[in-house]
Design a protein around this motif. Sequence first.
Motif, PDB file in Angstrom:
ATOM      1  N   ASP A  36       0.814  -1.217   0.000  1.00 42.98           N
ATOM      2  CA  ASP A  36       0.000   0.000   0.000  1.00 42.98           C
ATOM      3  C   ASP A  36       0.847   1.265   0.000  1.00 42.98           C
ATOM      4  O   ASP A  36       0.312   2.365  -0.132  1.00 42.98           O
ATOM      5  CB  ASP A  36      -0.934   0.014   1.217  1.00 42.98           C
ATOM      6  N   VAL A  46       2.418   2.750   2.539  1.00 45.75           N
ATOM      7  CA  VAL A  46       1.961   3.599   3.642  1.00 45.75           C
ATOM      8  C   VAL A  46       2.817   3.315   4.884  1.00 45.75           C
ATOM      9  O   VAL A  46       2.913   2.172   5.318  1.00 45.75           O
ATOM     10  CB  VAL A  46       0.474   3.320   3.976  1.00 45.75           C
ATOM     11  N   ASN A  93      -2.003   7.524   6.121  1.00 39.74           N
ATOM     12  CA  ASN A  93      -3.278   7.935   5.536  1.00 39.74           C
ATOM     13  C   ASN A  93      -4.193   8.579   6.571  1.00 39.74           C
ATOM     14  O   ASN A  93      -5.395   8.692   6.358  1.00 39.74           O
ATOM     15  CB  ASN A  93      -3.999   6.737   4.905  1.00 39.74           C
ATOM     16  N   ARG A 140      -5.253   7.383   9.299  1.00 37.39           N
ATOM     17  CA  ARG A 140      -6.113   6.439  10.004  1.00 37.39           C
ATOM     18  C   ARG A 140      -5.484   6.156  11.353  1.00 37.39           C
ATOM     19  O   ARG A 140      -4.255   6.091  11.471  1.00 37.39           O
ATOM     20  CB  ARG A 140      -6.276   5.145   9.221  1.00 37.39           C
TER      21      ARG A 140
END
Length: 165
Positions: free
Chosen positions: A137, A139, A156, A158
């Motif tokens: 991903d 990330v 991101n 989160r």
Amino acid sequence: METSLRYAGDSKSLRIHAKEKFPIAANTFCQLNGELDTKIGGPTYFNAMIRHFHPDFNVGFGVQYNRNRKVHYNVRGKKVFQATADGLLSFGIKGRSEINEEFKQIHYTGAAEFIWTIINVKKDQDLRLKLGYNVLDKVPYFQMRENNWTINADGNCRWNVRYDL
């Protein structure tokens, strides 16, 4: 039984998570875990997995049922390399694959992470810091764990918080 309370910024609901491990053989056990979501008033998923811990790596195979009445199969593996002789700094690689009921791969992930454990930051207070990168991903992520509290965040924006009861 291990239980925890979990809250994530994207779900806006408190979840109650439970996990139990049943020994099968040396270094092998059956792990059952599930979660109740207080917002919907019911279970969100149930997972059964056979996990094997080898001195050099661990691997797991299992089946998961989620609230959308979907069955997924999962395979996971993890390998940790000690960076220091005392084992307080290490480097890990891990991967996971989810397969649907038609045996088609629907999701997979792989990550590399540094783990730093600090014993007795304060009296009876240990701290574990993880800095990782999800390779697929692309990330970065961070985890800070202090005794019963765990905070996770990623690139991101989160985040989630867990309190182990």
